[in-house]
Design a protein around this motif. Sequence first.
Motif, PDB file in Angstrom:
ATOM      1  N   THR A 251       2.660 -42.224 -34.064  1.00 59.77           N
ATOM      2  CA  THR A 251       2.058 -41.011 -33.492  1.00 59.77           C
ATOM      3  C   THR A 251       2.405 -39.744 -34.272  1.00 59.77           C
ATOM      4  O   THR A 251       1.722 -38.725 -34.140  1.00 59.77           O
ATOM      5  CB  THR A 251       2.499 -40.824 -32.025  1.00 59.77           C
ATOM      6  N   MET A 252       3.462 -39.775 -35.089  1.00 56.00           N
ATOM      7  CA  MET A 252       3.867 -38.589 -35.850  1.00 56.00           C
ATOM      8  C   MET A 252       3.662 -38.763 -37.359  1.00 56.00           C
ATOM      9  O   MET A 252       4.167 -37.968 -38.159  1.00 56.00           O
ATOM     10  CB  MET A 252       5.334 -38.253 -35.545  1.00 56.00           C
ATOM     11  N   ASP A 253       2.926 -39.814 -37.750  1.00 56.47           N
ATOM     12  CA  ASP A 253       2.619 -40.066 -39.168  1.00 56.47           C
ATOM     13  C   ASP A 253       3.879 -40.122 -40.034  1.00 56.47           C
ATOM     14  O   ASP A 253       3.937 -39.565 -41.138  1.00 56.47           O
ATOM     15  CB  ASP A 253       1.661 -38.993 -39.702  1.00 56.47           C
ATOM     16  N   ILE A 254       4.867 -40.833 -39.535  1.00 64.86           N
ATOM     17  CA  ILE A 254       6.126 -40.991 -40.264  1.00 64.86           C
ATOM     18  C   ILE A 254       5.982 -41.993 -41.408  1.00 64.86           C
ATOM     19  O   ILE A 254       6.562 -41.823 -42.489  1.00 64.86           O
ATOM     20  CB  ILE A 254       7.240 -41.456 -39.303  1.00 64.86           C
ATOM     21  N   ALA A 255       5.211 -43.068 -41.196  1.00 65.96           N
ATOM     22  CA  ALA A 255       5.166 -44.181 -42.147  1.00 65.96           C
ATOM     23  C   ALA A 255       4.764 -43.762 -43.562  1.00 65.96           C
ATOM     24  O   ALA A 255       5.433 -44.162 -44.532  1.00 65.96           O
ATOM     25  CB  ALA A 255       4.238 -45.278 -41.626  1.00 65.96           C
ATOM     26  N   PRO A 256       3.696 -42.974 -43.766  1.00 68.49           N
ATOM     27  CA  PRO A 256       3.343 -42.595 -45.145  1.00 68.49           C
ATOM     28  C   PRO A 256       4.447 -41.796 -45.839  1.00 68.49           C
ATOM     29  O   PRO A 256       4.759 -42.037 -47.015  1.00 68.49           O
ATOM     30  CB  PRO A 256       2.071 -41.757 -44.960  1.00 68.49           C
ATOM     31  N   GLU A 257       5.040 -40.863 -45.109  1.00 65.89           N
ATOM     32  CA  GLU A 257       6.103 -40.039 -45.704  1.00 65.89           C
ATOM     33  C   GLU A 257       7.330 -40.878 -46.035  1.00 65.89           C
ATOM     34  O   GLU A 257       7.919 -40.757 -47.117  1.00 65.89           O
ATOM     35  CB  GLU A 257       6.462 -38.911 -44.729  1.00 65.89           C
ATOM     36  N   TYR A 258       7.717 -41.779 -45.119  1.00 63.50           N
ATOM     37  CA  TYR A 258       8.911 -42.593 -45.348  1.00 63.50           C
ATOM     38  C   TYR A 258       8.676 -43.594 -46.477  1.00 63.50           C
ATOM     39  O   TYR A 258       9.574 -43.862 -47.286  1.00 63.50           O
ATOM     40  CB  TYR A 258       9.308 -43.312 -44.064  1.00 63.50           C
ATOM     41  N   SER A 259       7.475 -44.128 -46.554  1.00 64.21           N
ATOM     42  CA  SER A 259       7.155 -45.056 -47.636  1.00 64.21           C
ATOM     43  C   SER A 259       7.285 -44.371 -48.991  1.00 64.21           C
ATOM     44  O   SER A 259       7.879 -44.922 -49.932  1.00 64.21           O
ATOM     45  CB  SER A 259       5.733 -45.599 -47.460  1.00 64.21           C
ATOM     46  N   ALA A 260       6.737 -43.159 -49.103  1.00 60.15           N
ATOM     47  CA  ALA A 260       6.841 -42.412 -50.358  1.00 60.15           C
ATOM     48  C   ALA A 260       8.300 -42.115 -50.689  1.00 60.15           C
ATOM     49  O   ALA A 260       8.720 -42.180 -51.856  1.00 60.15           O
ATOM     50  CB  ALA A 260       6.040 -41.119 -50.252  1.00 60.15           C
ATOM     51  N   HIS A 261       9.073 -41.816 -49.663  1.00 61.52           N
ATOM     52  CA  HIS A 261      10.505 -41.543 -49.834  1.00 61.52           C
ATOM     53  C   HIS A 261      11.225 -42.760 -50.420  1.00 61.52           C
ATOM     54  O   HIS A 261      12.001 -42.644 -51.386  1.00 61.52           O
ATOM     55  CB  HIS A 261      11.095 -41.155 -48.475  1.00 61.52           C
ATOM     56  N   LEU A 262      10.954 -43.944 -49.867  1.00 57.14           N
ATOM     57  CA  LEU A 262      11.603 -45.161 -50.353  1.00 57.14           C
ATOM     58  C   LEU A 262      11.134 -45.529 -51.756  1.00 57.14           C
ATOM     59  O   LEU A 262      11.943 -45.915 -52.617  1.00 57.14           O
ATOM     60  CB  LEU A 262      11.323 -46.320 -49.393  1.00 57.14           C
ATOM     61  N   MET A 263       9.833 -45.428 -52.000  1.00 54.39           N
ATOM     62  CA  MET A 263       9.295 -45.802 -53.308  1.00 54.39           C
ATOM     63  C   MET A 263       9.812 -44.881 -54.410  1.00 54.39           C
ATOM     64  O   MET A 263       9.862 -45.260 -55.585  1.00 54.39           O
ATOM     65  CB  MET A 263       7.767 -45.778 -53.268  1.00 54.39           C
ATOM     66  N   ALA A 264      10.216 -43.668 -54.026  1.00 54.56           N
ATOM     67  CA  ALA A 264      10.776 -42.724 -55.000  1.00 54.56           C
ATOM     68  C   ALA A 264      12.275 -42.921 -55.184  1.00 54.56           C
ATOM     69  O   ALA A 264      12.922 -42.162 -55.924  1.00 54.56           O
ATOM     70  CB  ALA A 264      10.485 -41.294 -54.557  1.00 54.56           C
ATOM     71  N   GLY A 265      12.833 -43.930 -54.520  1.00 49.49           N
ATOM     72  CA  GLY A 265      14.251 -44.223 -54.668  1.00 49.49           C
ATOM     73  C   GLY A 265      15.129 -43.614 -53.604  1.00 49.49           C
ATOM     74  O   GLY A 265      16.363 -43.639 -53.723  1.00 49.49           O
ATOM     75  N   GLY A 266      14.531 -43.075 -52.548  1.00 50.60           N
ATOM     76  CA  GLY A 266      15.303 -42.463 -51.481  1.00 50.60           C
ATOM     77  C   GLY A 266      16.118 -43.470 -50.694  1.00 50.60           C
ATOM     78  O   GLY A 266      15.800 -44.663 -50.651  1.00 50.60           O
TER      79      GLY A 266
END
Length: 350
Positions: A251-266
């Motif tokens: 509901t808060m569109d967390i998944a796209p942001e978190y995915s980008a975070h992980l793929m960038a090495g976060g």
Amino acid sequence: MKALDLFSGPGGLSLGMKRAGIEPVACVEKSKDAVATYDAHTPDAEHYRSDIRSISFERYRGNVDVVFGGPPCQPFSTGGLRKGTADARNMFPEFMRVLKEVRPAAFLAENVPGLATRNRVQYLGELLSEFETLGFNVSWNVVSAADYGVPQKRRRLIIVGMKKGTFWFPKPTHGPDAHIPHVASGSVIDKASPLGEPPDCPVVYAKYPDPRRSPYAGHVYNGGGRPIDLSTPCHTLLASAGGYKTHWIDTMDIAPEYSAHLMAGGAPRDGAVPGARRMTLEESALIQTFPADMWFAGSRSSQYTQVGDAVPPMLGHALGVALRRQLEGATICPMTHYQSEASLPLLMTA
């Protein structure tokens, strides 16, 4: 046109077949809850709540035109124990026995795509040969329910046999090769207002995430449930849903942001995912294209299992219409139907 429904579950395939003009006169299903669900929408059918191996079907010879059903898929699923023909739940031999006893004009069998892959493909070849020895002209293919208007990427192996003629599959009505786009899961799910009560199973960040390029794939959160991209058909619903394997709404569109975070090495996060809620039973049933007022018997867990196990009625309807028209001798238009060219081995990912 009359039919036998084997391994019927709550009757998803049967509901589609009924709409197509193929009426079940009897169903076979071991689950008490699934039979009660089936009885509520198809009370005139004879219901066998017992092991199919204990039932003789010779009384239906000459009285039914079609035998359809989905033998248990667990032996051939890419998940689970993967025992194949060594699994006691393999009921294809019983499906064959029913065809021998009833001698219908046609049959339709549904199963998981895993039956057409890897080391199981040899058994599929043996099944096709045995169907042919019974006098059927056999066609088979792996189809996606999304291509027939179901808001779900549910792929299934479909085998159809006819005594006269060869079955032509209906061409997709939705998707890039059709005139109508795929139906998005967001068409039946309201992000802000859940339909029914979501399971009380928090969505938590996985300690050791395994992300993919898509925010809606991989293993990034606890359990087997994944976030749903409401702009597209959703992932296949699981029969094990109802708890932590239930897909969830972001509901808060967390998944796209978190995915980008992980793929960038976060670094992985911990704790509950903000704004995440599990899909409700009612939403799951709509994703499967069950009627909005559909009633399911049993506990909440049993209800989720029935929904996740079922063939989407809309897919059943598309296949049923094509089968009934061809059994009635209708002229098939190549613009709307195709003859499957699937061959063994089928190199694909289940």
